[in-house]
Design a protein around this motif. Sequence first.
Motif, PDB file in Angstrom:
ATOM      1  N   SER A  38       0.803  -1.228   0.124  1.00 44.17           N
ATOM      2  CA  SER A  38       0.185   0.187   0.059  1.00 44.17           C
ATOM      3  C   SER A  38       0.873   1.126  -0.012  1.00 44.17           C
ATOM      4  O   SER A  38       2.178   1.156   0.088  1.00 44.17           O
ATOM      5  CB  SER A  38      -0.857  -0.046   1.227  1.00 44.17           C
ATOM      6  OG  SER A  38      -0.144  -0.018   2.366  1.00 44.17           O
ATOM      7  N   ARG A  39       0.124   2.503  -0.018  1.00 42.28           N
ATOM      8  CA  ARG A  39       0.917   3.548   0.072  1.00 42.28           C
ATOM      9  C   ARG A  39       0.435   4.614   1.061  1.00 42.28           C
ATOM     10  O   ARG A  39      -0.783   4.734   1.269  1.00 42.28           O
ATOM     11  CB  ARG A  39       1.004   4.286  -1.396  1.00 42.28           C
ATOM     12  CG  ARG A  39       1.914   3.657  -2.401  1.00 42.28           C
ATOM     13  CD  ARG A  39       1.826   4.550  -3.569  1.00 42.28           C
ATOM     14  NE  ARG A  39       2.931   3.709  -4.603  1.00 42.28           N
ATOM     15  CZ  ARG A  39       4.348   3.797  -4.628  1.00 42.28           C
ATOM     16  NH1 ARG A  39       5.017   4.661  -3.802  1.00 42.28           N
ATOM     17  NH2 ARG A  39       4.729   3.236  -5.421  1.00 42.28           N
ATOM     18  N   ASP A  40       0.983   5.129   1.840  1.00 44.77           N
ATOM     19  CA  ASP A  40       0.774   6.348   2.771  1.00 44.77           C
ATOM     20  C   ASP A  40       0.314   7.509   2.240  1.00 44.77           C
ATOM     21  O   ASP A  40       0.620   7.823   0.831  1.00 44.77           O
ATOM     22  CB  ASP A  40       1.738   6.365   3.886  1.00 44.77           C
ATOM     23  CG  ASP A  40       3.215   6.882   3.596  1.00 44.77           C
ATOM     24  OD1 ASP A  40       3.223   7.569   2.408  1.00 44.77           O
ATOM     25  OD2 ASP A  40       4.012   6.950   4.341  1.00 44.77           O
ATOM     26  N   SER A  41      -0.089   8.703   3.135  1.00 43.47           N
ATOM     27  CA  SER A  41      -0.610   9.981   2.563  1.00 43.47           C
ATOM     28  C   SER A  41       0.722  10.643   1.838  1.00 43.47           C
ATOM     29  O   SER A  41       0.409  11.486   1.018  1.00 43.47           O
ATOM     30  CB  SER A  41      -0.970  10.668   3.889  1.00 43.47           C
ATOM     31  OG  SER A  41      -0.001  10.771   4.829  1.00 43.47           O
ATOM     32  N   GLN A  93       5.943   3.761   0.084  1.00 42.60           N
ATOM     33  CA  GLN A  93       5.466   2.306  -0.202  1.00 42.60           C
ATOM     34  C   GLN A  93       5.346   1.691   1.261  1.00 42.60           C
ATOM     35  O   GLN A  93       6.475   1.497   1.803  1.00 42.60           O
ATOM     36  CB  GLN A  93       6.212   1.749  -1.187  1.00 42.60           C
ATOM     37  CG  GLN A  93       5.649   0.291  -1.745  1.00 42.60           C
ATOM     38  CD  GLN A  93       6.327  -0.070  -3.098  1.00 42.60           C
ATOM     39  OE1 GLN A  93       7.389   0.281  -3.182  1.00 42.60           O
ATOM     40  NE2 GLN A  93       5.677  -0.834  -3.877  1.00 42.60           N
ATOM     41  N   ILE A  94       4.232   1.064   1.280  1.00 44.20           N
ATOM     42  CA  ILE A  94       4.243   0.210   2.771  1.00 44.20           C
ATOM     43  C   ILE A  94       4.007  -1.287   2.307  1.00 44.20           C
ATOM     44  O   ILE A  94       3.070  -1.455   1.589  1.00 44.20           O
ATOM     45  CB  ILE A  94       3.052   0.887   3.376  1.00 44.20           C
ATOM     46  CG1 ILE A  94       3.237   2.408   3.847  1.00 44.20           C
ATOM     47  CG2 ILE A  94       2.995  -0.097   4.824  1.00 44.20           C
ATOM     48  CD1 ILE A  94       4.117   2.745   4.407  1.00 44.20           C
ATOM     49  N   ARG A 138       8.841   1.331   3.570  1.00 44.63           N
ATOM     50  CA  ARG A 138       8.494   0.833   4.965  1.00 44.63           C
ATOM     51  C   ARG A 138       7.845  -0.615   5.129  1.00 44.63           C
ATOM     52  O   ARG A 138       7.025  -0.867   4.153  1.00 44.63           O
ATOM     53  CB  ARG A 138       7.876   1.970   5.711  1.00 44.63           C
ATOM     54  CG  ARG A 138       8.148   3.421   5.440  1.00 44.63           C
ATOM     55  CD  ARG A 138       7.524   4.492   6.382  1.00 44.63           C
ATOM     56  NE  ARG A 138       7.810   4.478   7.585  1.00 44.63           N
ATOM     57  CZ  ARG A 138       7.200   5.240   8.577  1.00 44.63           C
ATOM     58  NH1 ARG A 138       5.872   5.885   8.263  1.00 44.63           N
ATOM     59  NH2 ARG A 138       7.623   5.274   9.986  1.00 44.63           N
ATOM     60  N   LYS A 139       8.272  -1.120   6.169  1.00 49.83           N
ATOM     61  CA  LYS A 139       7.508  -2.194   6.611  1.00 49.83           C
ATOM     62  C   LYS A 139       6.883  -2.191   7.815  1.00 49.83           C
ATOM     63  O   LYS A 139       7.215  -1.665   8.762  1.00 49.83           O
ATOM     64  CB  LYS A 139       8.528  -3.456   6.822  1.00 49.83           C
ATOM     65  CG  LYS A 139       7.734  -4.818   7.087  1.00 49.83           C
ATOM     66  CD  LYS A 139       8.800  -5.934   7.493  1.00 49.83           C
ATOM     67  CE  LYS A 139       9.340  -5.740   8.730  1.00 49.83           C
ATOM     68  NZ  LYS A 139      10.165  -7.118   9.261  1.00 49.83           N
ATOM     69  N   CYS A 140       5.497  -2.273   7.763  1.00 49.71           N
ATOM     70  CA  CYS A 140       4.660  -1.912   9.025  1.00 49.71           C
ATOM     71  C   CYS A 140       3.868  -3.066   9.407  1.00 49.71           C
ATOM     72  O   CYS A 140       3.506  -3.960   8.557  1.00 49.71           O
ATOM     73  CB  CYS A 140       3.751  -0.821   8.684  1.00 49.71           C
ATOM     74  SG  CYS A 140       4.412   0.863   8.337  1.00 49.71           S
ATOM     75  N   TYR A 141       3.868  -3.340  10.742  1.00 48.52           N
ATOM     76  CA  TYR A 141       3.017  -4.456  11.241  1.00 48.52           C
ATOM     77  C   TYR A 141       2.411  -4.010  12.790  1.00 48.52           C
ATOM     78  O   TYR A 141       2.749  -3.038  13.362  1.00 48.52           O
ATOM     79  CB  TYR A 141       4.167  -5.637  11.609  1.00 48.52           C
ATOM     80  CG  TYR A 141       5.235  -5.324  12.322  1.00 48.52           C
ATOM     81  CD1 TYR A 141       5.161  -5.462  13.792  1.00 48.52           C
ATOM     82  CD2 TYR A 141       6.328  -4.734  11.906  1.00 48.52           C
ATOM     83  CE1 TYR A 141       6.459  -4.983  14.614  1.00 48.52           C
ATOM     84  CE2 TYR A 141       7.403  -4.383  12.553  1.00 48.52           C
ATOM     85  CZ  TYR A 141       7.554  -4.465  13.903  1.00 48.52           C
ATOM     86  OH  TYR A 141       8.811  -4.172  14.597  1.00 48.52           O
ATOM     87  N   VAL A 142       1.541  -4.709  13.292  1.00 47.23           N
ATOM     88  CA  VAL A 142       0.945  -4.488  14.323  1.00 47.23           C
ATOM     89  C   VAL A 142       1.531  -5.173  15.454  1.00 47.23           C
ATOM     90  O   VAL A 142       1.899  -6.360  15.369  1.00 47.23           O
ATOM     91  CB  VAL A 142      -0.584  -5.054  14.232  1.00 47.23           C
ATOM     92  CG1 VAL A 142      -1.597  -4.850  15.642  1.00 47.23           C
ATOM     93  CG2 VAL A 142      -1.321  -4.012  13.459  1.00 47.23           C
ATOM     94  N   ALA A 143       1.897  -4.469  16.622  1.00 53.96           N
ATOM     95  CA  ALA A 143       2.547  -4.966  17.980  1.00 53.96           C
ATOM     96  C   ALA A 143       1.959  -4.640  19.100  1.00 53.96           C
ATOM     97  O   ALA A 143       1.325  -3.521  19.079  1.00 53.96           O
ATOM     98  CB  ALA A 143       3.920  -4.876  17.885  1.00 53.96           C
ATOM     99  N   ILE A 144       1.941  -5.569  20.019  1.00 57.89           N
ATOM    100  CA  ILE A 144       1.645  -4.898  21.554  1.00 57.89           C
ATOM    101  C   ILE A 144       2.466  -3.770  21.850  1.00 57.89           C
ATOM    102  O   ILE A 144       3.647  -3.556  21.806  1.00 57.89           O
ATOM    103  CB  ILE A 144       1.631  -6.187  22.554  1.00 57.89           C
ATOM    104  CG1 ILE A 144       0.650  -7.325  22.060  1.00 57.89           C
ATOM    105  CG2 ILE A 144       1.619  -5.581  23.889  1.00 57.89           C
ATOM    106  CD1 ILE A 144       0.940  -8.435  23.002  1.00 57.89           C
ATOM    107  N   ASN A 145       1.588  -2.634  22.193  1.00 57.80           N
ATOM    108  CA  ASN A 145       2.302  -1.541  22.896  1.00 57.80           C
ATOM    109  C   ASN A 145       2.484  -1.799  24.392  1.00 57.80           C
ATOM    110  O   ASN A 145       1.578  -1.856  25.217  1.00 57.80           O
ATOM    111  CB  ASN A 145       1.166  -0.318  22.493  1.00 57.80           C
ATOM    112  CG  ASN A 145       1.800   1.182  23.007  1.00 57.80           C
ATOM    113  OD1 ASN A 145       2.964   1.049  23.825  1.00 57.80           O
ATOM    114  ND2 ASN A 145       1.529   2.011  22.493  1.00 57.80           N
TER     115      ASN A 145
END
Length: 371
Positions: free
Chosen positions: A153-156, A160-161, A218-225
């Motif tokens: 995907s792409r951010d604002s 490239q994500i 960028r590589k983005c992922y969901v993680a525990i905060n």
Amino acid sequence: MQIAIVILVFGVLFDTTSPQTTSHGWWTLAAVKPNVFAIEDQLKPFPCEAFRDTLTASQYDLCRQDNYLMSAVVSGTHKALYTCQRLFEGCIWNCSVNEKDHLLGSAIEATANKEREFVRMLLAAFITYDVSQECIKHRLADCECDFSIPFVSRDSERNQIFGGCGANLKWASNITRTVMGVTDDPLIQHNIETGIHLASKTSVHCENLGPLRTKSIRKCYVAINPNDFYPFRPGLTRVQSGQLVKRLKSKYENAIRTEDTGGLVPVIGGDLPASSNLVFANDSPNFCVANTSGGIPGPSGRQCSPSIQPDPHECPSCSQCNSCIVLCCNRGHYKKTEPVVTSVPRPVSVNGKIKVVIERRISEETRYFCN
């Protein structure tokens, strides 16, 4: 009282329903050294067979399925105990452990006091956290990644994500429940869920992969905060750490005393405990009185600070409780002056060349201890 930081599997300590849980077995687990489950920051397979008589049946089955997973569990318990001891250092109860059958002391383990239950809550949070982190790193065979972020995907800003492997919070939470044991005791189950709830907040983490680590890719992922329960992790400022310490201690200080009347009901009335509330049922042991058999050494010999005047509204919050008045339980204290040797590097010129020599300096240091 010296604080010993140890590694433990909490489910064994409080799983009183398991016939495999013995004092001797519990001590064996408590003696596990970090090099048994990790090399530096890399997990290695946990030796299931070596601890077969120590693990509960569910823990042993889990270990057989994935011994890296059990190493993640033990790593989480280590972080939990370390965090507890850092939180309460300088307090009357400092989350210390005993090198006996009951590592936290049988006086603490025997009843549902808030010290025991606070440790339980922390362990549930850190086990969930460490298991989820190892899942993100693709080190756990049965954990499926959370791919909620699209693969491309792409951010604002049109960067490239790439969506990466995210934390599977549901799976990690179920592992925590399995490890710590399903119980009919609503108080114990509530505090396990409170710990899991602490580790339930997630956020998006991104790593820059573009040229020179720019964010064009960028590589983005969901993680525990971990901002609700991990105040001593690397990279935090002192202010950030202090805020988390205060937040965690408030869980302990504001714990709700309950009774089981077919459900957890506050003893003094009020609203029913929420999932974020720590609950307990019994008085804490008297930490001002030595109880050798119960694993409570008492305050005698503990180092304290006579210059701190505690605020009665602050203690037992521990923010000022390393005061001699509080730590010594109003029994007085004594001072001890001892020579202290320090080594100081000092540059010297030898034949025109600068060399560093170690200079030993002797000074005196006065310390104060409880009677």
